[in-house]
Design an enzyme around this catalytic site. Structure first.
Site, mmCIF file in Angstrom:
data_model
loop_
_atom_site.group_PDB
_atom_site.id
_atom_site.type_symbol
_atom_site.label_atom_id
_atom_site.label_comp_id
_atom_site.label_asym_id
_atom_site.label_seq_id
_atom_site.Cartn_x
_atom_site.Cartn_y
_atom_site.Cartn_z
ATOM 1 N N LYS A 161 0.842 -1.198 0.000
ATOM 2 C CA LYS A 161 0.000 0.000 0.000
ATOM 3 C C LYS A 161 0.875 1.245 0.000
ATOM 4 O O LYS A 161 2.011 1.201 0.475
ATOM 5 C CB LYS A 161 -0.846 0.027 1.283
ATOM 6 N N ARG B 28 -10.532 -11.331 1.849
ATOM 7 C CA ARG B 28 -11.415 -12.356 1.266
ATOM 8 C C ARG B 28 -10.746 -13.721 1.310
ATOM 9 O O ARG B 28 -11.428 -14.747 1.354
ATOM 10 C CB ARG B 28 -11.810 -11.939 -0.163
HETATM 11 N N1 BES Z 1 -8.127 -3.576 4.357
HETATM 12 C C1 BES Z 1 -8.297 -3.144 3.025
HETATM 13 C C2 BES Z 1 -9.581 -2.367 2.798
HETATM 14 C C3 BES Z 1 -9.722 -1.064 3.538
HETATM 15 C C4 BES Z 1 -9.375 0.124 2.925
HETATM 16 C C5 BES Z 1 -10.278 -1.027 4.795
HETATM 17 C C6 BES Z 1 -9.546 1.320 3.614
HETATM 18 C C7 BES Z 1 -10.452 0.174 5.458
HETATM 19 C C8 BES Z 1 -10.087 1.349 4.858
HETATM 20 C C9 BES Z 1 -8.329 -4.350 2.066
HETATM 21 O O1 BES Z 1 -7.572 -5.444 2.467
HETATM 22 C C10 BES Z 1 -7.796 -3.878 0.751
HETATM 23 O O2 BES Z 1 -6.688 -3.460 0.710
HETATM 24 N N2 BES Z 1 -8.626 -3.965 -0.291
HETATM 25 C C11 BES Z 1 -8.258 -3.534 -1.582
HETATM 26 C C12 BES Z 1 -8.822 -4.515 -2.571
HETATM 27 C C13 BES Z 1 -8.340 -4.310 -3.978
HETATM 28 C C14 BES Z 1 -6.861 -4.636 -4.062
HETATM 29 C C15 BES Z 1 -9.120 -5.194 -4.897
HETATM 30 C C16 BES Z 1 -8.848 -2.150 -1.804
HETATM 31 O O3 BES Z 1 -9.938 -1.874 -1.315
HETATM 32 O O4 BES Z 1 -8.196 -1.326 -2.431
HETATM 33 ZN ZN ZN Z 2 -5.522 -5.348 1.855
#
Ligand code: BES
Ligand code: ZN
Ligand code: ZN
Length: 501
Positions: free
Chosen positions: A276, A350
């Site tokens: 990230k 997931r």
């Molecule tokens: N934990 C994150 C989602 C999240 C983002 C929770 C902001 C709370 C605040 C999750 O694991 C994630 O990173 N999801 C990605 C999925 C994508 C790579 C398909 C996302 O939402 O960008």
């Molecule tokens: Zn994630």
């Protein structure tokens, strides 16, 4: 050379929070509508309170508060709080009980004002709904300062001028449940590791040992269970994973099929190899919000001795990049034998939920509810107004929705279309892909469609709580920080199931 007399005024400072409603449309500016408790207090002072209230400025708006000093010998500080219109009731467009929300908001504002004045004991007006008043007080006073040298005043609370002790105590327990989830979510990831998370929940459940069984499943068990999707996430980290399994047996019928609650327990989500960006990455210490709210709601159900059976599952691990971490394009095998191409290691929630959901079916649950900070897309869709609910069951939706109107901690229904399933079932190398193949659009729906591939039960709901994970100032009775939402809704939902048998 006399010793100075040691007095600690702060410790003995006592305060009182009292409510006042707004005037009705047709009434004069000066009309006051004190609550029953406030009117009683006013009478005991021969009308001094209402006199000062009129003198001290314009009528108190909803959620605003004002302090009066030296009115009463027992209460050096009295906070008057604005409750909005009397009998505001359930608002269909807002989808919540406005009276209850107004009480939570006003009581929290009053308690906080007194806390800032270092008042250490506060008596609180029920404002006509002791449970909501208690929730406002306990949620409003919570502040995560465990790791600071200078701490806010600890405030104890007590019901004032009402006989509804049962409602008051229920509100305290509901709010303390949410505060437990807030504590776990707010705590830094080097403190709340998977092991520390499991230990904290074990300690919280210790007083209820007669109705609760806990299993802290170690890595070897997870391997035996062939939870390849969960392990593919945990393997990049030095911290060992834990699969936390809680059994609360509250129903007089020990054979009653349980409610199954499953929570995403990523104690830190760096994104893994699909790292990230560093801005706001610290917020990902709360990526175990699903596990926190699920476990806290089970602790609360146990405290309330709800007559219902609940099984709680929390796959707990970190998502980290390293030489051992899963790489984009890797294919892993879930517990049910389905293969998954991991095209983005940041879509890890997931993966861990897939295995937990497969495993959960062995308990033959009457309903499955999983809770997860799953997608940034959920935050884009609804923001912090409501958690998204993806469900295959109208009955389950009704139950969750009813509960959320009562708590004010809202949920909103989202779609489970085949349209999204097509996105995750088209993988070059495997049965499934962990991200949408064609586009990023509708990301919350794609993630839900992926989870659905691991569910056979007719009553399943997935709550995406990414949007409600933290609070800036949207919910006035929660301070800035991790929210612990929707713990109270989960408890109210479980209480509803207990009630309906
Ligand atoms: N934990 C994150 C989602 C999240 C983002 C929770 C902001 C709370 C605040 C999750 O694991 C994630 O990173 N999801 C990605 C999925 C994508 C790579 C398909 C996302 O939402 O960008
Ligand atoms: Zn994630
Ligand atoms: Zn995550």
């Amino acid at each position: 050379n006399k010793e100075p007399v040691k007095t600690n005024i702060k410790c003995s400072l006592k305060g009182l929070v009292l409510g006042v409603f707004e005037k009705e449309e047709e009434e004069d500016e000066g009309t006051l509508h004190l609550t029953e408790a406030a009117a009683g207090f006013d009478k005991s002072l021969s009308g001094k309170l209402s006199e000062l209230l009129k003198l001290s400025g314009p009528a108190l708006k909803n959620g605003k508060s004002r302090v009066f000093y030296g009115l009463h010998k027992d209460f050096p500080c009295v906070a008057l709080v604005g409750l909005g219109k009397n009998n505001a009731g359930v608002c269909r467009t807002e989808n919540w009980d406005t009276s209850k929300e107004n009480i939570r908001q006003a009581v929290s504002a009053g308690c906080r004002l007194l806390q800032d004045l270092e008042v250490s004991h506060v008596e609180v007006d029920s404002c006509g709904d002791a449970q909501s008043a208690a929730e406002g007080a306990v949620l409003g006073l919570f502040h995560y300062d465990q790791l600071k040298s200078k701490k806010k005043t600890k405030v104890t609370t007590q019901l004032h001028g009402s006989a509804d002790v049962v409602g008051w105590e229920k509100g305290i327990v509901y709010a303390e449940g949410q505060n437990l989830a807030r504590l776990l979510m707010e705590a830094p990831a080097n403190h709340i590791t998977p092991t520390a998370f499991a230990k904290t929940i074990e300690e919280k459940l210790a007083p209820h040992a007669d109705r609760v069984t806990i299993h802290k499943r170690p890595q070897a068990w997870i391997e035996e269970q062939q939870m390849g999707a969960f392990l593919s996430v945990s393997k990049g980290s030095e911290e060992p994973p834990v699969f936390l399994e809680l059994h609360y047996n509250g129903s007089p019928d020990s054979k009653q099929p349980p409610l199954l609650l499953v929570g995403k327990g990523i104690t830190f989500d760096s994104g893994g190899i699909s790292l990230k960006p560093s801005a706001s990455m610290d917020a990902m210490r709360a990526d175990m919000g699903g596990a926190a709210t699920v476990c806290a709601s089970i602790v609360t159900a146990a405290s309330l001795k709800l007559p219902v059976n609940i099984v709680g599952l929390a796959p707990l691990c970190e998502n980290m990049p390293s030489g051992k971490a899963t790489k984009p394009g890797d294919v892993v095998k879930a517990k049910n034998g389905k293969t998954i191409q991991v095209d983005n290691t940041d879509a890890e929630g997931r993966l861990i939920l897939a295995d937990a959901l497969c495993y959960g079916h062995v308990f033959n649950p009457r309903a499955i509810v999983n809770v997860a900070t799953l997608t940034g897309a959920m935050d884009v869709a609804l923001g912090s107004a409501a958690a998204g609910v993806f469900t295959n069951s109208d009955w389950l939706w009704e139950q969750l929705h009813r509960a959320s109107v009562v708590t004010g901690d809202r949920v909103w229904r989202m779609p489970l279309f085949q349209h999204y399933t097509k996105q995750v079932t088209d993988s070059q190398l495997a049965d499934l892909n962990n991200i949408g193949k064609y586009s990023r659009s509708g990301g919350a729906c794609t993630a839900a469609a992926f989870l659905r591939e691991f569910v056979k039960a007719p009553h399943w709901a997935h709550l995406d709580i990414a949007g409600v994970m933290s609070n800036k100032d949207e919910v006035p009775y929660l301070r800035k920080g991790m929210s612990g939402r929707p713990t109270r809704t989960l408890v109210e939902f479980a209480a509803g199931l207990a009630h309906n048998g």
